[in-house]
Design an enzyme around this catalytic site. Structure first.
Site, PDB file in Angstrom:
ATOM      1  N   ASP A   4      55.819 -44.410  51.145  1.00  0.00           N
ATOM      2  CA  ASP A   4      55.905 -45.583  50.281  1.00  0.00           C
ATOM      3  C   ASP A   4      54.485 -45.890  49.812  1.00  0.00           C
ATOM      4  O   ASP A   4      53.502 -45.415  50.397  1.00  0.00           O
ATOM      5  CB  ASP A   4      56.492 -46.759  51.056  1.00  0.00           C
ATOM      6  CG  ASP A   4      56.580 -48.029  50.220  1.00  0.00           C
ATOM      7  OD1 ASP A   4      56.951 -47.941  49.041  1.00  0.00           O
ATOM      8  OD2 ASP A   4      56.248 -49.105  50.760  1.00  0.00           O
ATOM      9  N   ASP A  22      53.105 -49.387  48.179  1.00  0.00           N
ATOM     10  CA  ASP A  22      52.596 -50.734  48.428  1.00  0.00           C
ATOM     11  C   ASP A  22      52.708 -51.088  49.912  1.00  0.00           C
ATOM     12  O   ASP A  22      53.796 -51.096  50.480  1.00  0.00           O
ATOM     13  CB  ASP A  22      53.377 -51.767  47.611  1.00  0.00           C
ATOM     14  CG  ASP A  22      53.298 -51.490  46.118  1.00  0.00           C
ATOM     15  OD1 ASP A  22      52.270 -50.974  45.665  1.00  0.00           O
ATOM     16  OD2 ASP A  22      54.278 -51.789  45.398  1.00  0.00           O
TER      17      ASP A  22
END
Length: 258
Positions: free
Chosen positions: A13, A15
């Site tokens: 991922d 953020d």
């Protein structure tokens, strides 16, 4: 700690895992929703918990709809081209995004040092890596952080919308990213900091799901499906090259997450 270079690929991922943009997203959502709730007299008031429960890790418009639904508020979905002033799901999402883009443009972003160290180690070991993000700003964030060229694949909110892939916590984006990368999720690792993202990777059948606790809570991430929880990816750097594999079955049988 497991040696991530022993897996066919590692899918990250963005953020909150590679870059601290989650904080920018969080503040942009808070500012926008606090103003909206006051204007529309919506209660209970927006809290930080709302970000983790309804917004974190999801596609922008799905997050808006989810949070409004938690307050029994329904508005028309609208269209992604709606201006930020439009009181639709898309318009409200675009309203938040304008704040995020301004902060990113004015202040820039830098990757977490521990995440950068891990990427360096995996690159040296020739381990394929990819980004799996719900954000439509992923390419802009990666470019601002100077790490865009490190990834053979970036699965972002733009591709997810184009291909009608369901938002996290559905497994679609992780599974499709693995397919595009040419690897089997059952022999690959996924790294997430959001509850919806951990649940997505777990549902996608990834051999190892690592949760990064940036404030959600280690046991909450473990309950969502993380086999291992760390506070920072720097903890995984020394293990690269050791050949150590993580016993995910032991973790699911009741071992405490690290």
């Amino acid at each position: 700690m497991p040696d991530l270079s022993t897996y066919d690929a590692v899918l990250f991922d963005l953020d909150g895992v590679l870059t601290p943009t989650a904080e920018v997203h969080m503040h942009a959502w808070q500012a926008m929703f606090q103003e909206l709730f006051e204007q529309w007299d919506i209660s209970p008031a927006y809290t930080e918990r709302d970000y983790f429960d309804y917004l974190d890790g999801k596609k922008r418009y799905d997050g808006v709809a989810s949070l409004l639904r938690s307050r029994d508020v329904e508005v028309p979905w609208g269209d992604p081209s709606d201006p930020p002033t439009e009181d639709t799901v898309c318009g409200i999402g675009n309203r938040k995004n304008a704040v995020f883009e301004r902060v990113l443009r004015d202040e820039g972003i830098a990757p977490y040092p521990g995440s950068l160290d891990l990427l360096d180690k995996l690159a040296a070991a020739n381990t394929p890596v990819a980004v799996v993000s719900s954000s439509k700003n992923a390419l802009e964030v990666l470019a601002s952080a100077g790490i865009q060229d490190r990834f053979g694949l970036v699965m972002d909110g733009v591709i997810a919308e184009r291909d009608n892939l369901a938002s996290k916590p559905a497994p679609d984006v992780f599974v499709e990213a693995a397919r595009m990368l040419g690897v089997d999720p059952g022999r690959s690792a996924a790294v997430e900091d959001a509850l919806s993202g951990v649940a997505s990777a777990a549902a996608g059948g990834f051999e190892l799901v690592i949760g990064v606790d940036r404030g959600v809570g280690a046991h909450v991430l473990a309950d969502a499906g993380a086999h291992l929880v760390v506070d920072d990816l720097a903890e995984l750097v020394p293990a690269v090259g050791t050949g150590v594999r993580f016993d995910a079955s032991a973790a699911t049988e009741g071992e405490e997450p690290a």
